[in-house]
Motif scaffolding. Sequence first.
Motif, short mmCIF file in Angstrom:
data_model
loop_
_atom_site.label_atom_id
_atom_site.label_comp_id
_atom_site.label_asym_id
_atom_site.label_seq_id
_atom_site.Cartn_x
_atom_site.Cartn_y
_atom_site.Cartn_z
N ASP A 1 32.10 39.26 -38.15
CA ASP A 1 32.86 39.00 -39.38
C ASP A 1 32.38 37.73 -40.09
OD1 ASP A 1 34.32 41.30 -38.95
OD2 ASP A 1 36.16 40.26 -38.36
N ARG B 1 33.37 40.22 -32.29
CA ARG B 1 33.97 40.68 -33.56
C ARG B 1 34.06 39.53 -34.55
NH1 ARG B 1 37.81 44.51 -35.50
NH2 ARG B 1 37.95 44.04 -37.72
N SER C 1 42.89 40.92 -37.07
CA SER C 1 41.94 41.88 -36.51
C SER C 1 42.27 42.06 -35.04
CB SER C 1 40.50 41.39 -36.66
OG SER C 1 40.16 41.32 -38.02
N TYR D 1 42.17 36.73 -34.85
CA TYR D 1 41.73 37.74 -33.88
C TYR D 1 42.66 37.72 -32.70
CZ TYR D 1 37.83 37.62 -36.96
OH TYR D 1 37.06 37.69 -38.09
N LYS E 1 44.71 37.67 -42.38
CA LYS E 1 44.22 39.00 -42.01
C LYS E 1 44.13 39.05 -40.48
CE LYS E 1 40.14 41.83 -42.01
NZ LYS E 1 38.70 41.69 -41.99
N SER F 1 41.23 34.72 -41.20
CA SER F 1 41.19 35.91 -40.36
C SER F 1 41.53 35.48 -38.94
CB SER F 1 39.79 36.54 -40.36
OG SER F 1 39.44 36.95 -41.67
#
Length: 164
Positions: free
Chosen positions: A83, A79, A66, A44, A64, A42
Amino acid sequence: STGVFWDLDDCSNPNDSHPHLIYQNIKSALENKGYRGEVSISAYVQDATLPDDLLDIFREAGVKISFVPKDSTHKRVARMFLDILLWAVDNPHPANLMIISNNFSEHKLFLKTLHYLKQRHYNVLLAEPGKVVSEEVRLLFSDDLLENLIKQSEVEEHSKDSED
């Protein structure tokens, strides 16, 4: 399983490597350390800082993305922190957690939570590529994984350049 949480704004794409190559390098470096299983990444990033074509490339590589509000390091870290906690609920130990960020050592609650996860038998791997890691962080979490990732990426980029 391994969850990788990457603050892309503070730790940008090394050598502008292709996201698929980064994913493979992370997975390979983890396997070389004995960490097996599924890897999820993930990343960011601030709203509207990634061009659409690059965003598509990251997503195709299995990363992914974000988005967080612009000019808000605190919200980006918060965030990521949330997560990570949600990931830990869905991935009981033994599991591996890797954080790539230049911001986590400034947030004591973040560090305490990571230390708690480590005590609960999660393998916690931290990387602050743009900073000298503080002694406090070094005592809690020691690993040279990111250095290996960067070296591996540089070797692959060099061999790719010499093939051209």
